[in-house]
Design a protein around this motif. Sequence first.
Motif, PDB file in Angstrom:
ATOM      1  N   GLU A  22      14.041  17.870 -18.320  1.00  0.00           N
ATOM      2  CA  GLU A  22      15.205  17.968 -17.588  1.00  0.00           C
ATOM      3  C   GLU A  22      14.560  19.352 -16.654  1.00  0.00           C
ATOM      4  O   GLU A  22      14.028  20.213 -17.322  1.00  0.00           O
ATOM      5  CB  GLU A  22      16.247  18.374 -18.451  1.00  0.00           C
ATOM      6  CG  GLU A  22      17.522  18.588 -17.708  1.00  0.00           C
ATOM      7  CD  GLU A  22      18.718  18.829 -18.671  1.00  0.00           C
ATOM      8  OE1 GLU A  22      19.761  18.909 -18.046  1.00  0.00           O
ATOM      9  OE2 GLU A  22      18.442  18.600 -19.903  1.00  0.00           O
ATOM     10  N   MET A  23      15.171  19.654 -15.321  1.00  0.00           N
ATOM     11  CA  MET A  23      14.856  20.603 -14.702  1.00  0.00           C
ATOM     12  C   MET A  23      16.004  21.392 -14.157  1.00  0.00           C
ATOM     13  O   MET A  23      16.834  20.534 -13.842  1.00  0.00           O
ATOM     14  CB  MET A  23      13.740  20.177 -13.443  1.00  0.00           C
ATOM     15  CG  MET A  23      13.423  21.250 -12.729  1.00  0.00           C
ATOM     16  SD  MET A  23      14.150  21.668 -11.227  1.00  0.00           S
ATOM     17  CE  MET A  23      13.837  19.996 -10.296  1.00  0.00           C
ATOM     18  N   ILE A  24      15.834  22.805 -13.937  1.00  0.00           N
ATOM     19  CA  ILE A  24      16.693  23.282 -13.216  1.00  0.00           C
ATOM     20  C   ILE A  24      15.939  24.205 -12.150  1.00  0.00           C
ATOM     21  O   ILE A  24      14.936  24.559 -12.321  1.00  0.00           O
ATOM     22  CB  ILE A  24      17.651  24.232 -13.843  1.00  0.00           C
ATOM     23  CG1 ILE A  24      17.128  25.504 -14.742  1.00  0.00           C
ATOM     24  CG2 ILE A  24      18.777  23.563 -14.862  1.00  0.00           C
ATOM     25  CD1 ILE A  24      17.850  26.588 -15.409  1.00  0.00           C
ATOM     26  N   ALA A  72      12.280  25.261 -13.626  1.00  0.00           N
ATOM     27  CA  ALA A  72      12.160  25.709 -15.010  1.00  0.00           C
ATOM     28  C   ALA A  72      12.400  24.069 -15.632  1.00  0.00           C
ATOM     29  O   ALA A  72      13.560  23.483 -15.581  1.00  0.00           O
ATOM     30  CB  ALA A  72      13.370  26.378 -15.731  1.00  0.00           C
ATOM     31  N   THR A  73      11.312  23.726 -16.459  1.00  0.00           N
ATOM     32  CA  THR A  73      11.480  22.212 -17.045  1.00  0.00           C
ATOM     33  C   THR A  73      11.353  22.387 -18.424  1.00  0.00           C
ATOM     34  O   THR A  73      10.438  22.956 -18.980  1.00  0.00           O
ATOM     35  CB  THR A  73      10.413  21.305 -16.470  1.00  0.00           C
ATOM     36  OG1 THR A  73      10.286  21.337 -15.165  1.00  0.00           O
ATOM     37  CG2 THR A  73      10.476  19.789 -16.824  1.00  0.00           C
ATOM     38  N   PHE A 108      23.427  33.267  -5.500  1.00  0.00           N
ATOM     39  CA  PHE A 108      22.799  32.306  -6.049  1.00  0.00           C
ATOM     40  C   PHE A 108      21.991  32.547  -7.297  1.00  0.00           C
ATOM     41  O   PHE A 108      21.168  33.423  -7.171  1.00  0.00           O
ATOM     42  CB  PHE A 108      21.798  31.490  -5.134  1.00  0.00           C
ATOM     43  CG  PHE A 108      21.163  30.402  -5.829  1.00  0.00           C
ATOM     44  CD1 PHE A 108      21.518  29.177  -6.026  1.00  0.00           C
ATOM     45  CD2 PHE A 108      19.690  30.449  -6.191  1.00  0.00           C
ATOM     46  CE1 PHE A 108      20.756  28.153  -6.742  1.00  0.00           C
ATOM     47  CE2 PHE A 108      18.960  29.719  -6.861  1.00  0.00           C
ATOM     48  CZ  PHE A 108      19.381  28.471  -7.293  1.00  0.00           C
ATOM     49  N   LEU A 109      22.254  32.021  -8.519  1.00  0.00           N
ATOM     50  CA  LEU A 109      21.483  32.341  -9.796  1.00  0.00           C
ATOM     51  C   LEU A 109      20.541  30.920 -10.180  1.00  0.00           C
ATOM     52  O   LEU A 109      19.393  31.263 -10.277  1.00  0.00           O
ATOM     53  CB  LEU A 109      22.359  32.677 -10.944  1.00  0.00           C
ATOM     54  CG  LEU A 109      21.728  33.051 -12.192  1.00  0.00           C
ATOM     55  CD1 LEU A 109      20.758  34.199 -11.882  1.00  0.00           C
ATOM     56  CD2 LEU A 109      22.546  33.338 -13.180  1.00  0.00           C
ATOM     57  N   ALA A 110      21.172  29.943 -10.254  1.00  0.00           N
ATOM     58  CA  ALA A 110      20.479  28.614 -10.641  1.00  0.00           C
ATOM     59  C   ALA A 110      21.325  27.556 -10.410  1.00  0.00           C
ATOM     60  O   ALA A 110      22.619  27.493 -10.277  1.00  0.00           O
ATOM     61  CB  ALA A 110      20.224  28.725 -12.338  1.00  0.00           C
ATOM     62  N   CYS A 111      20.764  26.276 -10.449  1.00  0.00           N
ATOM     63  CA  CYS A 111      21.427  25.198 -10.215  1.00  0.00           C
ATOM     64  C   CYS A 111      20.858  24.024 -10.773  1.00  0.00           C
ATOM     65  O   CYS A 111      19.690  23.862 -11.025  1.00  0.00           O
ATOM     66  CB  CYS A 111      21.456  24.968  -8.530  1.00  0.00           C
ATOM     67  SG  CYS A 111      20.036  24.629  -7.878  1.00  0.00           S
ATOM     68  N   GLU A 112      21.395  22.947 -10.955  1.00  0.00           N
ATOM     69  CA  GLU A 112      20.775  21.468 -11.385  1.00  0.00           C
ATOM     70  C   GLU A 112      20.018  20.954 -10.452  1.00  0.00           C
ATOM     71  O   GLU A 112      19.963  21.171  -9.251  1.00  0.00           O
ATOM     72  CB  GLU A 112      22.059  20.533 -12.036  1.00  0.00           C
ATOM     73  CG  GLU A 112      22.684  20.940 -12.995  1.00  0.00           C
ATOM     74  CD  GLU A 112      23.699  19.856 -13.637  1.00  0.00           C
ATOM     75  OE1 GLU A 112      23.748  19.374 -14.726  1.00  0.00           O
ATOM     76  OE2 GLU A 112      24.537  19.708 -12.912  1.00  0.00           O
ATOM     77  N   SER A 113      19.109  19.839 -10.924  1.00  0.00           N
ATOM     78  CA  SER A 113      17.990  19.523 -10.117  1.00  0.00           C
ATOM     79  C   SER A 113      18.625  18.657  -8.880  1.00  0.00           C
ATOM     80  O   SER A 113      18.036  18.456  -7.873  1.00  0.00           O
ATOM     81  CB  SER A 113      16.892  18.527 -10.812  1.00  0.00           C
ATOM     82  OG  SER A 113      17.828  17.532 -11.578  1.00  0.00           O
TER      83      SER A 113
END
Length: 232
Positions: A22-24, A72-73, A108-113
Amino acid sequence: MNYKIIGDSDNPIAEVKLRQGEMIRMDRGCMVYMQDVSLEGKMNSKKSGLGGVLGAIGRSMTSGESMFITEATGTSNEAVIAVAPACPGKIVRLEVGSTQYRLNNGAFLACESNVYYNMQRQDLGKALLANTGGLFVMETEGQGDLLATAFGDLVELEVTPNKSLTIDNEHVVAWDRNLDYHMEIASGTFGFKTGEGIVNKFHGSGKVLIQTRNLHSLADGISKYLPDKSSY
């Protein structure tokens, strides 16, 4: 996105749990700690090869956005990574899908793939007046969760068809993409009379997320206490 907010309310960390594979995507340099996670820097472009390189360079030059983004995975089913924004404040989850958003720089900080963002060109008038985003604003696409950040607290405001909403540009974090907006000078010559500068005027139906503080006001407030470089 399987995450939780930890830390105190003014200086939070988002701890994200990942399963194997799983990756973000996340902002460069925002990792606090991780376990069973691999990091990889990628060109900030959906295209591959030379087109992706040129696209990332172009976005960086025109919008001030970084050429790179970190992926990040998870390498196990118990992987975890914690991310934090550069400034003290709040972290909020935006559900991207039926609603798409526009974000100001630094939000923006992070998000799903399955969530992406593009830099969309503003009209020349907005670009000349804007102090964040330049010729472009960040616009989401896809479906999933996105974590956005604010300096200070986050407040959600509603825009209705019969009432426009005017917000100082430095306080705008994110807004519904279907809202129409334009930028203008608050009053006088760049707010000379009132002390206000550029404002965003929103029309339509949707919500706007604002931050209760802004970095430029903080910088102006403390600059008078900093040593004068010419004195060295």
